[in-house]
Scaffold this motif. Structure first.
Motif, PDB file in Angstrom:
ATOM      1  N   PHE A   1      45.669  54.192  30.165  1.00 21.45           N
ATOM      2  CA  PHE A   1      46.715  53.976  31.160  1.00 21.45           C
ATOM      3  C   PHE A   1      46.249  53.110  32.318  1.00 21.45           C
ATOM      4  O   PHE A   1      46.851  53.131  33.381  1.00 21.45           O
ATOM      5  N   GLY A   2      45.224  52.350  32.108  1.00 19.81           N
ATOM      6  CA  GLY A   2      44.789  51.452  33.156  1.00 19.81           C
ATOM      7  C   GLY A   2      43.921  52.104  34.207  1.00 19.81           C
ATOM      8  O   GLY A   2      43.587  51.475  35.202  1.00 19.81           O
ATOM      9  N   ILE A   3      43.560  53.329  34.023  1.00 15.98           N
ATOM     10  CA  ILE A   3      42.753  54.011  35.030  1.00 15.98           C
ATOM     11  C   ILE A   3      41.295  53.603  34.892  1.00 15.98           C
ATOM     12  O   ILE A   3      40.622  53.289  35.867  1.00 15.98           O
ATOM     13  N   ILE A   4      40.827  53.605  33.672  1.00 18.81           N
ATOM     14  CA  ILE A   4      39.434  53.223  33.445  1.00 18.81           C
ATOM     15  C   ILE A   4      39.328  52.784  32.004  1.00 18.81           C
ATOM     16  O   ILE A   4      40.096  53.216  31.151  1.00 18.81           O
ATOM     17  N   GLY A   5      38.391  51.901  31.736  1.00 24.53           N
ATOM     18  CA  GLY A   5      38.227  51.487  30.351  1.00 24.53           C
ATOM     19  C   GLY A   5      38.462  50.015  30.180  1.00 24.53           C
ATOM     20  O   GLY A   5      38.555  49.254  31.142  1.00 24.53           O
TER      21      GLY A   5
ATOM     22  N   ALA B   1      36.514  43.645  29.757  1.00 27.28           N
ATOM     23  CA  ALA B   1      35.722  44.793  30.174  1.00 27.28           C
ATOM     24  C   ALA B   1      36.523  45.784  30.989  1.00 27.28           C
ATOM     25  O   ALA B   1      36.166  46.956  31.051  1.00 27.28           O
ATOM     26  N   ASP B   2      37.571  45.329  31.627  1.00 26.18           N
ATOM     27  CA  ASP B   2      38.389  46.214  32.434  1.00 26.18           C
ATOM     28  C   ASP B   2      39.843  46.019  32.045  1.00 26.18           C
ATOM     29  O   ASP B   2      40.199  45.026  31.425  1.00 26.18           O
ATOM     30  N   GLY B   3      40.658  46.958  32.434  1.00 31.60           N
ATOM     31  CA  GLY B   3      42.061  46.897  32.043  1.00 31.60           C
ATOM     32  C   GLY B   3      42.770  45.684  32.616  1.00 31.60           C
ATOM     33  O   GLY B   3      42.431  45.192  33.690  1.00 31.60           O
ATOM     34  N   LEU B   4      43.785  45.215  31.884  1.00 26.38           N
ATOM     35  CA  LEU B   4      44.569  44.067  32.330  1.00 26.38           C
ATOM     36  C   LEU B   4      45.917  44.552  32.823  1.00 26.38           C
ATOM     37  O   LEU B   4      46.562  45.378  32.169  1.00 26.38           O
ATOM     38  N   TYR B   5      46.328  44.036  33.952  1.00 20.31           N
ATOM     39  CA  TYR B   5      47.550  44.524  34.567  1.00 20.31           C
ATOM     40  C   TYR B   5      48.696  43.532  34.498  1.00 20.31           C
ATOM     41  O   TYR B   5      49.846  43.920  34.673  1.00 20.31           O
TER      42      TYR B   5
ATOM     43  N   VAL C   1      46.839  33.348  31.449  1.00 18.85           N
ATOM     44  CA  VAL C   1      46.046  33.897  32.546  1.00 18.85           C
ATOM     45  C   VAL C   1      46.320  35.394  32.623  1.00 18.85           C
ATOM     46  O   VAL C   1      47.469  35.817  32.543  1.00 18.85           O
ATOM     47  N   SER C   2      45.243  36.175  32.776  1.00 19.86           N
ATOM     48  CA  SER C   2      45.402  37.628  32.878  1.00 19.86           C
ATOM     49  C   SER C   2      44.797  38.135  34.174  1.00 19.86           C
ATOM     50  O   SER C   2      43.779  37.618  34.634  1.00 19.86           O
ATOM     51  N   ALA C   3      45.424  39.166  34.692  1.00 16.35           N
ATOM     52  CA  ALA C   3      44.937  39.814  35.905  1.00 16.35           C
ATOM     53  C   ALA C   3      44.178  41.064  35.505  1.00 16.35           C
ATOM     54  O   ALA C   3      44.713  41.920  34.797  1.00 16.35           O
ATOM     55  N   SER C   4      42.955  41.191  35.960  1.00 18.39           N
ATOM     56  CA  SER C   4      42.105  42.281  35.489  1.00 18.39           C
ATOM     57  C   SER C   4      41.841  43.301  36.577  1.00 18.39           C
ATOM     58  O   SER C   4      41.935  43.017  37.765  1.00 18.39           O
ATOM     59  N   GLY C   5      41.480  44.488  36.159  1.00 17.17           N
ATOM     60  CA  GLY C   5      41.265  45.564  37.099  1.00 17.17           C
ATOM     61  C   GLY C   5      39.947  45.480  37.845  1.00 17.17           C
ATOM     62  O   GLY C   5      39.766  46.182  38.843  1.00 17.17           O
TER      63      GLY C   5
ATOM     64  N   HIS D   1      39.466  43.881  44.968  1.00 12.41           N
ATOM     65  CA  HIS D   1      40.078  45.019  44.304  1.00 12.41           C
ATOM     66  C   HIS D   1      40.867  44.521  43.118  1.00 12.41           C
ATOM     67  O   HIS D   1      40.864  43.328  42.806  1.00 12.41           O
ATOM     68  N   GLU D   2      41.560  45.447  42.467  1.00  7.85           N
ATOM     69  CA  GLU D   2      42.286  45.089  41.252  1.00  7.85           C
ATOM     70  C   GLU D   2      43.289  43.971  41.521  1.00  7.85           C
ATOM     71  O   GLU D   2      43.975  43.981  42.539  1.00  7.85           O
TER      72      GLU D   2
END
Lengths: 315, 572
Positions: free
Chosen positions: A31-35, A58-62, A75-79, A105-106
């Motif tokens: 759920f985008g919290i971690i991972g 490496a981190d979630g994409l929002y 283009v992706s926005a990462s956590g 920050h994210e």
């Protein structure tokens, strides 16, 4: 309508502005919290939705956005505060072709300029918005006036220098990138504003979606009073989008797991459609610019639905 | 246009639409001509400063509490209150003291600092609540005081505990003893000294003896109770055993009786067998049966297994044999269902019914399939053919209609497909013919409005396809359909859904010409098969009932798809 199951929880979906049956889905694990995260590129085929390519992060994409001047750039926005630039025509080893790391920050939102087509914005939880081009490793501008997380930043579809940002400090700010400071502050809601979007046919009209479960349509020439207020969601409105084909249609997705389509000009019965196909928070929504009425939505239930507006997405 | 644009406080009703209609192409031109910058967005004009707002802001900023807060929070608060940038700037200009940047200040409430959203909300709270700072001060100094107080309390408590243990408790005990025994003290002070050792001993002994006696009696009572309960249990067990034995006996009797009954009924089933004159057990009939055909049958006829083995070489009776064995099984099942009735019915001769009838009547409700299978095979085949052909015919018509639209639509991928429901969810266009309103839903799919069935077909293609609707073969169905009824209209809509799945789902089969269909329709009832939706054939007795019911069945189930092409093709 076919459904695509992603491996991680979906966060954003975007149609490609070049290829009508291509779309990108940004997903995040847990759920985008971690991972980790994964950026999908999907294609609509007669057999259903097919995965073209997927990039792991490496981190979630929002959030994700397509380039307006190159059909392969994504283009992706990462956590982890970075912005990943992908080239889907390049071999997988070469991806991501850029990783822009300046936010602390994210990064929660990315949007490509549809008029000038060469730059994009990133809105972050560090209260700032940055302006980038793909070539430069550094951001061109920093817009830091919000006092809380920026949840969304969207360009005006008609003016190359104007964009709006929605923030958790309950305000929407209109910016002109030529000016050092924001042009207008709209204290739109009593609660956090999660999303804003411009009307594609009326350059002065905005819609905002907020935690107070309502959508408000604003005219920037009269920012003290909203034009109309759309009620109907039972939980926070996560994303609001104006239709690129009809001037009066707004699509919204919400934490009440529904996607709704509204006609803001209807005095009553503004709610036209309500799609209840998701089983988790519906967080991603896009309306295709190339196919009239085509909707795509994704949710934390790891599914991506694409359907024409009047039909049942689960049919 | 530029002039109207530059007016900021137009009433909301007037501003949006006319400007929106006219500005888009022209505004840029006019703006370009006027403004130095290209594509200048002049919609957000600097608004005039509202003096009252500025005054409120000045008062806010002059407040001592506000002075200690960061500028950002002050600005965001004012923005949230709806002040424009110019007003905020003006207020900041007017406030005499330059705002300090000391963020922490005297506010010890660190929780507010960490949540910037909470700060603007707290700032109005700070304005009315003037005593918060005063409240905070004793808090900071009271920590030490509280610690001290706790320490003192614990020490006091500990000391008190020690004191009570050492001094107070013995005193308390003394006092209790005095209270309890002290009243009797004047009496017992003299005597107990002398009598205590002896009398105490004797008293104790007596008490012990009494206790032992009571204990013994209690034990005796308990033992008696145990013995009683054991006896009762034994009795119950005996009863149970007896009951079980009785039941087993009954079952054995029942089985034996069933065997006899089965044997006898089997024998009576075959016409060429000698009618069983009713035997108490089936053995005699079996022997007779044996005697009739072969004598090689072993004499132990009590086993059904043996009977079956005996019958196997009898080739002429194999199909009936199979039926019979099934019937036997069925009858056995029915027999077990009513064990109490078997012993009375086992001797068939004693029943009033003819054994043949009895067996067949028993058999029919149990296994109608197998009985009727033998009889109605040809009719069933005809009916199957009819249904299949009708279905095939329907499906060919449907698939033609669907494919004509489908081929046009297949080039359209599913994400481009549009429905009328895009604008408003509305049913497909209705064509009213002169026949009756029933045809409304059928004519479009066949004749003209091609997109709608395509939509529904393709829409349902990936989803659930409803099962194909069977045909009313009964000739009276046509009249029944033609009679307009209210029930028809309600079912026709559901039929339409069935129709669409009909065309897309069913495979084309051989299509008989309509005349043959009619003939088949005529033939089938004559053979006695029931031509309704029920695929299972019903025996003759049921035919009578179903024939009467048929018009209702066909009316309500109203096979509209059937009606369409039949109507079109068989224009009566």
């Amino acid at each position: 309508m076919p459904v695509f199951k992603t491996a991680y929880n979906g966060y954003a979906v975007r149609f490609s502005p070049f290829v009508e049956n291509r779309l990108a889905v940004a997903t995040a694990q847990n759920f985008g919290i971690i991972g980790n995260g994964r950026q999908y590129v999907l294609e609509l085929s007669p057999n259903g939705i097919v995965e073209v390519v997927a990039f792991d992060t490496a981190d979630g994409l929002y959030d994700c956005t397509w380039s307006e001047d190159n059909e392969n750039i994504l283009v992706s926005a990462s956590g982890d505060g970075s912005i990943k630039v992908w080239d889907i025509a390049a071999p997988p080893m070469a991806n991501p072709i850029r990783s822009l790391e300046e936010h602390s920050h994210e990064v929660y939102s990315v949007d490509w300029n549809a008029v000038r087509k060469d730059c994009f914005l990133s809105g972050s939880w560090d209260d700032t918005i940055r302006l980038w081009t793909v070539d430069m490793p550094r951001s061109l501008r920093v817009f830091a006036e919000h006092s809380y997380c920026v949840y969304n930043a969207t360009w005006n579809p008609r003016h190359a220098d104007i964009f709006a940002s929605a923030s958790g400090d309950c305000t929407v700010r209109i910016w002109d990138i030529r000016e050092p400071r924001s042009t207008l502050v709209i204290p739109g809601h009593e609660y956090e504003i999660l999303s804003c979007d411009w009307n594609k046919y009326n350059e002065t009209m905005l819609v905002t979606g907020s935690v107070d479960k309502s959508l408000k349509v604003w005219d920037v020439r009269n920012p003290r009073q909203e034009v109309t207020r759309l009620l109907g969601h039972t939980y926070a409105v996560r994303r609001a989008k104006f239709s690129p084909h009809r001037e009066n249609l707004i699509g919204s997705c919400s934490y009440d797991m529904t996607v709704c389509v509204w006609d803001y000009r209807a005095p009553e019965d503004a709610l036209l459609f309500r799609y209840d196909h998701h089983t988790e928070f519906a967080v991603g929504l896009d309306m295709s610019t190339l196919v009239d009425g085509l909707l795509a939505s994704t949710a934390w239930d790891e599914s991506v639905f694409v359907w024409p507006q009047g039909m049942d997405p689960r049919a | 246009m530029a002039a109207t644009v530059s007016e900021p406080f137009l009433p909301p009703a007037a501003s949006p639409t006319p400007l929106a209609a006219t500005t888009l192409p022209g505004s840029e031109a006019s703006n370009i001509s006027e403004a130095p910058k290209n594509d200048n967005w002049r919609f957000i004009e600097p608004q005039p400063i509202r003096e009252d707002q500025v005054e409120n802001a000045v008062k806010f900023l002059s407040h001592p509490k506000v002075k200690g807060s960061p500028i950002v929070y002050r600005r965001s608060f004012l923005e949230k209150k709806g002040l424009s940038r110019e007003e905020i700037d003006e207020a900041f200009r007017r406030v005499p003291d330059p705002p300090s940047d000391s963020s922490t200040g005297t506010l010890p409430t660190a929780g507010a600092q960490s949540t910037p959203v909470a700060i603007p909300k707290q700032m109005p709270a700070m304005q009315p609540g003037g005593g918060q700072l005063a409240v905070t001060q004793p808090k900071s100094t009271s920590w030490a005081q509280m610690v001290l107080a706790l320490g003192v309390l614990t020490a006091a408590g500990a000391g008190a505990g020690i004191l009570t243990k050492r001094f107070l408790l013995p005193k308390f005990k003394h006092w209790i003893r005095y209270v309890v025994l002290g009243e009797s003290a004047p009496v017992e002070t003299i005597k107990p000294k002398k009598l205590n050792p002896v009398e105490e001993a004797t008293a104790q002994a007596a008490a012990a003896a009494a206790a032992a006696a009571t204990a013994a009696t209690q034990m005796a009572g308990a033992m008696q109770e145990i013995a009683h309960s054991r006896a009762e249990d034994r009795q119950r067990l005996d009863n149970i055993i007896r009951a079980v034995e009785a039941q087993t006996q009954e079952l054995k009797n029942a089985l034996a009786g069933m065997k006899d009954a089965a044997l006898s009924s089997e024998i009576t089933k075959y016409p060429r067998s000698v009618p069983v004159s009713g035997q108490a057990n089936g053995f005699d009939s079996l022997d007779y049966w044996k005697g009739q055909t072969n004598g090689s049958r072993p004499s132990s006829a009590s086993e059904i297994r043996g009977d079956k083995a005996f019958r196997a070489p009898n080739s002429a009776s194999i199909p009936e044999h199979a039926n019979g064995s099934y019937n036997l099984g069925h009858q056995a099942r029915s027999m077990t269902a009513s064990p109490t009735s078997v012993p009375t019915q086992a001797p068939h001769s004693q029943s009033y019914m003819d054994p043949w009838e009895k067996s067949s009547s028993e058999a029919r409700p149990i296994s109608p399939i197998y009985n009727s299978e033998v009889e109605q095979q040809p009719g069933r085949h005809v009916e199957n053919r009819n249904i299949a052909n009708n279905v095939g015919y329907n499906s060919t018509v449907r698939t033609e209609a669907a494919s004509s639209s489908g081929t046009g639509g297949s080039s359209e991928p599913w994400w481009r497909k549009k429905t009328e429901a895009e604008v408003l969810p509305s049913p497909p266009t209705v064509k009213i013919t002169e026949v009756d309103p029933v045809t409304e839903n059928e004519v479009p799919p066949v004749q003209a409005s091609v997109p709608s069935p395509a939509v529904y077909n393709q829409g349902t293609r990936s989803g659930w396809v409803p099962p194909s609707v069977p045909q009313p073969i009964y000739p009276g169905a046509h009249e029944a359909i033609r009679r307009p009824k209210s029930a028809v209209g309600s079912s026709s809509s559901s039929q339409f859904v069935g129709e669409s799945g009909y065309g897309s789902g069913s495979a084309p089969l051989n299509s008989l010409p309509p005349s043959q269909n009619g003939e088949a329709v005529v033939e089938v009832p004559a053979e006695g098969a029931t031509p309704t939706e029920q695929s299972m054939h019903q025996p003759e007795q049921h035919d009578v009932v179903s024939v009467e019911r048929e018009p209702d069945v066909t009316e309500t189930a109203l096979v509209d798809p059937n009606r369409t092409f039949k109507d079109v093709v068989n224009e009566d």
